[in-house]
Enzyme design. Structure first.
Site, mmCIF file in Angstrom:
data_model
loop_
_atom_site.group_PDB
_atom_site.id
_atom_site.type_symbol
_atom_site.label_atom_id
_atom_site.label_comp_id
_atom_site.label_asym_id
_atom_site.label_seq_id
_atom_site.Cartn_x
_atom_site.Cartn_y
_atom_site.Cartn_z
ATOM 1 N N HIS A 90 19.573 -12.865 -74.467
ATOM 2 C CA HIS A 90 18.523 -13.893 -74.506
ATOM 3 C C HIS A 90 17.761 -13.886 -75.826
ATOM 4 O O HIS A 90 16.751 -14.545 -75.946
ATOM 5 C CB HIS A 90 17.521 -13.676 -73.362
ATOM 6 C CG HIS A 90 18.040 -14.041 -72.013
ATOM 7 N ND1 HIS A 90 19.119 -13.434 -71.433
ATOM 8 C CD2 HIS A 90 17.602 -14.959 -71.115
ATOM 9 C CE1 HIS A 90 19.326 -13.949 -70.226
ATOM 10 N NE2 HIS A 90 18.422 -14.889 -70.011
ATOM 11 N N GLU A 147 28.086 -24.706 -70.020
ATOM 12 C CA GLU A 147 27.544 -25.107 -71.321
ATOM 13 C C GLU A 147 28.515 -25.963 -72.137
ATOM 14 O O GLU A 147 28.093 -26.896 -72.824
ATOM 15 C CB GLU A 147 27.114 -23.875 -72.123
ATOM 16 C CG GLU A 147 25.821 -23.238 -71.612
ATOM 17 C CD GLU A 147 26.014 -22.357 -70.394
ATOM 18 O OE1 GLU A 147 27.179 -22.063 -70.043
ATOM 19 O OE2 GLU A 147 25.007 -21.961 -69.773
#
Lengths: 359, 326
Positions: B129, B60
Site C-alpha cells: 500500500h 484492475e
C-alpha cells in the site's frame, strides 16, 4: 446434497458439410442475393490471404495472419453487425473489416508495417487490430458501458482466438458484462490452435462456450464452417444485446488451414494429415454445394466471381504500392494531441537526420 | 470560505467537472456508495447517479480496459485504483493500449482517461500500500504523469488532467491527503500541466521534488533559512513530460541542485532530472548534483517506513554537504 446450478451448451448448425440442411433455414438465407453476398466476402477473403502471403515472400509485406478455413466466421460477423454498432477485432478479421468499410489496401498497409492502416478512411470508431492477446475484450465491455450510460441502442461485437480465453482479461470482460448487463457479443474464433498449442492444452473445459456460464449469461457453440449458422447466431446475439442488454458468448468452431502467421511453420507441431482431414469441412465448398444444389449458383458464376475478386485484390496491391512513404516525424505527431514542449527537440533532431522509412 | 484538505480538493474537482461535463464518468473499487477508501469520491453517487459513478468488480486490468473502451467513444473516464500497489495488473492495458491508442490509429481514436491512485508510504498501511513507482509510468511514451502536492494544486491539476485529451496517471500522495488545509475556490480554474511550480524562491541551492516529499523539503528549507541558506524549491508536479527549462533556469541562478524523491533511487525520476541538468547545465554547477531518495529496497512494512522515507535531516545534511563543496 442438492444440485444448485446446472447448464447446457447448445451447438448450432444449419447446413452440414455435405451442403444439406440440418435445421430450419433463417429468413435471410432464403434470399439468394444475400447468400451470394456472404459467399463473395469469403472468396475475396481467401484470395486476399493468398496474395498477402505471396507478398510476404517477396518482402512487400511483413508478418501476416491468414484466415484460410475461417472465412465463414468473418463473413458472417460482418454481415450480421449493424453499421452503428462497434466492431472490436483481434487480428485475423479481414472478412469483417472489409464489410465495415475498411479498404484492402489499408489492411495491406497495416501488415506492411504502417500504422496509417489503422486510420480507416471510412472513419468510424471501430477498433484497430489488437495484438496483445485478449486485451480487447475489455475495450468492448467499456464501449458497451458507454452505450448504456448514453442510453444508446447499439451493440459491440468483439473477437478473440481460443488461446485468448486463457487470459484474465477475457474473463474480467465477461464478468463485468454479466454484472452490468452490457450490450456486447463476445466471439471466440476457435480454430483449434494458439500458434502451436492445441485447444486441448488451453483448457480442460469441455467447451469454451461454457465459460460464459460463470459470468452469468449464455454461451453457445456454432459450426464455424457454416456461414448461414454463424450469421444467424451472431445476428440474434447482437439483437439481444441491443434490445435487452443481454451479453452472449459464441464459440465459433472451425479449423486453421494455415500457419499461425507467415512467421510460423505449423509442420513443427501440427499432426500430419490433420489439415487434409479437416478440409472436407471448409466453409467455402459447403456454401458452394448448398447454393449449387438449390440452382442459384454454377461453375460459370463461380469463375466470374473469382475473377472479379482477384481483380479487386490485384487493384488493392497496386493501390498499396502507390501509397506515399511515411514521414519519420509521425512517430511524434500522434503521440499526444499536442506534442509537449519536452519532446520537440527530439522531433527536430529526427527531421534533421533526414532518414526515410523502409519499405 | 472554508479551508479544505488535499483529498477534499480532489472531491471538489471531480464534482465540479462532472457537473460541467456530462461525459465525465468515475469508476473504481468502492468509489460509489462508500465514496472511496480515502473518501475522494464521497457524495458523487448521490449527486450524479449510478450510471456515472460506478463501483466496478474487483479487477484492475478491467478498470483500465473499460476506461479505454469508454474513452474511445468520447466519454471522459476518471478511474480510481485503490492503491498504487494494485495498479500493476493494469499496466498491460495502460502501456499497450491507453498510451498508444492515438498513435496507432493516427488520431482516429484517442484515450482521454485519468487514472487516479494514492501513492507513497507513511500512513501505516498494510504491505503493497506504500509504493512510489512513478518512474515506471514516466518511462512510457504517450502518458502524462501528474503529482499534486497541495489542495490547490490537486484541484487545478486534476481539472486540467480531466480536460486533457490524452491519458494521465494522476498520483495523489496519500501522506498529504489530510496534511495541510487551504482555501481552494471552486471556480473550475485548471492549473497548467507540463509545468513545474516554484514553491519558494531562493538564491543558494535548487531543491527539486514532488508529491509527499514537498512536505519534508519545505520543512528542511525553513530550518536552513535560519542558518542563512536560501533554498529555491521546485515542485515538478508534472513529472512526464518534464519541464526541464524551469529547473535549468533555477540551477543557472543557484549553481546547485538536489533532487528529492521518495521512490527508490536507481532509475528513479531523479536520475532523469540529474542527467538532463548535467547534459544542459553542467556549466552552471558549482557542486555535483545530489539525490536524496528512498533506498533501493522494497518499501518496508509500517514499522520501518518512516526510516525508509527520506527525512528532513537527510535533506539538510545533503544541502550542507553541497554548500561546502564550493
Amino acid at each position: 446434497m442438492k444440485i444448485v446450478a446446472h447448464f447446457e451448451i447448445p451447438y448450432y448448425q444449419i447446413v452440414n458439410e455435405e451442403g444439406k440442411i440440418t435445421s430450419d433455414v433463417p429468413e435471410f438465407a432464403k434470399d439468394p442475393d444475400h447468400l451470394i453476398r456472404l459467399y463473395r466476402v469469403m472468396i475475396l477473403n481467401r484470395l486476399f490471404d493468398l496474395k498477402a502471403i505471396a507478398l510476404t515472400r517477396t518482402g512487400k509485406l511483413g508478418t501476416y495472419p491468414s484466415a484460410r478455413g475461417q472465412e465463414a466466421v468473418f463473413a458472417g460477423m460482418g454481415d450480421a453487425i449493424e453499421k452503428e454498432d462497434i466492431f472490436v477485432p483481434y487480428y485475423r478479421d479481414v472478412g469483417t473489416l472489409i464489410q465495415r468499410g475498411v479498404k484492402l489496401k489499408e489492411i495491406l498497409l497495416y501488415w506492411g508495417g504502417d500504422e496509417r492502416g489503422n486510420a480507416f478512411e471510412c472513419g468510424g470508431k471501430d477498433f484497430p487490430y489488437s495484438v496483445p492477446i485478449g486485451t480487447q475484450m475489455l475495450h468492448a465491455a467499456g464501449i458497451a458501458t458507454a452505450f448504456r450510460i448514453r442510453g444508446e441502442k447499439r451493440a459491440v461485437l468483439v473477437t478473440c482466438g481460443d488461446g485468448g480465453t486463457s487470459q484474465g482479461d477475457f474473463y474480467e470482460a465477461m464478468n463485468v458484462a454479466g454484472v452490468w448487463k452490457l450490450p456486447v457479443v463476445f466471439v471466440i474464433c476457435n480454430n483449434q490452435w494458439a500458434i502451436s498449442v492445441p485447444r486441448s492444452q488451453q483448457t480442460a473445459s469441455q467447451t469454451l462456450a461454457q465459460k460464459a456460464i460463470a459470468a452469468g449469461f449464455s454461451g453457445e457453440q456454432v459450426d464455424g464452417n457454416d456461414v448461414i449458422a454463424v450469421r444467424e447466431r451472431i445476428f440474434l446475439a447482437l439483437k439481444n444485446a441491443r434490445e435487452k442488454n443481454e451479453p452472449t458468448l459464441l464459440e465459433i468452431v472451425s479449423y486453421r488451414h494455415a500457419d499461425h502467421t507467415t512467421a510460423d511453420d505449423a509442420s513443427r507441431y501440427e499432426p500430419k494429415n490433420q489439415r487434409e482431414l479437416e478440409w472436407k469441412n471448409e466453409p467455402i465448398a459447403r456454401l458452394y454445394t448448398y447454393m449449387t444444389n438449390l440452382g442459384m449458383w454454377s461453375k460459370e458464376k463461380d469463375q466470374a466471381l473469382n475473377e472479379e475478386c482477384a481483380a479487386l485484390v490485384e487493384q488493392s496491391v497496386q493501390d498499396y504500392a502507390s501509397i506515399p512513404s511515411v514521414s519519420p516525424e509521425v512517430m511524434f505527431d500522434y503521440l499526444y494531441a499536442v506534442l509537449p514542449e519536452a519532446y520537440k527537440e527530439q522531433r527536430d533532431m529526427l527531421i534533421k537526420r533526414g532518414e526515410s522509412a523502409h519499405g | 470560505m472554508a479551508e479544505i484538505t488535499l483529498v477534499e480538493a480532489i472531491n471538489q474537482a471531480l464534482a465540479f467537472e462532472m457537473q460541467a461535463d456530462p461525459n465525465v464518468v468515475v469508476l473504481g473499487e468502492d468509489i460509489a456508495k462508500n465514496g472511496g477508501v480515502f473518501r475522494a469520491t464521497v457524495g458523487l453517487l448521490d449527486k450524479f447517479g449510478p450510471e456515472r459513478v460506478r463501483d466496478t468488480p474487483l479487477a484492475e486490468s478491467m478498470i483500465a480496459g473499460l476506461s479505454i473502451g469508454m474513452a474511445s467513444q468520447g466519454l471522459k473516464p476518471v478511474a480510481e485504483f485503490q492503491f498504487m500497489g494494485f495498479i500493476y495488473p493494469a499496466l498491460d492495458q495502460i502501456i499497450n493500449h491507453a498510451s498508444r491508442m492515438r498513435h496507432r490509429t493516427r488520431g482516429r481514436l484517442s484515450c482521454g482517461v485519468v487514472f487516479r491512485t494514492p501513492f507513497g508510504a507513511g500512513i501505516h498501511a498494510p504491505e503493497h500500500h506504500s509504493e512510489s513507482t512513478e518512474a515506471i509510468f514516466a518511462h512510457i511514451p504517450g502518458l502524462r504523469v501528474v503529482v499534486p502536492s497541495s489542495p490547490a494544486r490537486a484541484y487545478g491539476l486534476l481539472l486540467a488532467s480531466i480536460r486533457n485529451p490524452d491519458p494521465v496517471i494522476f498520483l495523489e500522495p496519500s501522506r498529504l491527503y489530510r496534511w495541510a488545509k487551504q482555501v481552494v475556490p471552486n471556480d473550475g480554474k485548471a492549473l497548467p500541466l507540463d509545468k513545474c511550480f516554484t514553491l519558494q524562491v531562493g538564491m543558494d541551492i535548487t531543491l527539486v521534488t514532488w508529491g509527499a516529499m514537498v512536505k519534508e523539503t519545505l520543512a528542511a528549507a525553513n530550518r536552513l533559512a535560519k542558518d542563512g541558506i536560501s533554498c529555491e524549491i521546485i515542485d515538478v508536479a508534472t513529472i512526464k513530460p518534464l519541464d526541464i527549462e524551469t529547473i535549468l533556469a533555477s540551477v543557472e541562478k543557484t549553481g546547485r541542485c538536489i533532487i528529492i524523491h521518495e521512490a527508490a533511487r536507481t532509475c528513479g525520476v531523479g536520475a532523469e532530472i540529474a542527467a538532463q541538468v548535467a547534459e544542459r547545465g553542467l556549466m552552471f554547477l558549482q557542486a555535483p548534483i545530489q539525490r536524496v531518495t528512498g533506498y533501493d529496497t522494497i518499501v518496508p512494512y509500517a514499522r520501518l517506513e518512516k526510516i525508509y522515507i527520506p527525512s528532513e535531516n537527510q535533506i539538510i545534511e545533503t544541502v550542507n554537504k553541497v554548500m561546502e563543496f564550493a
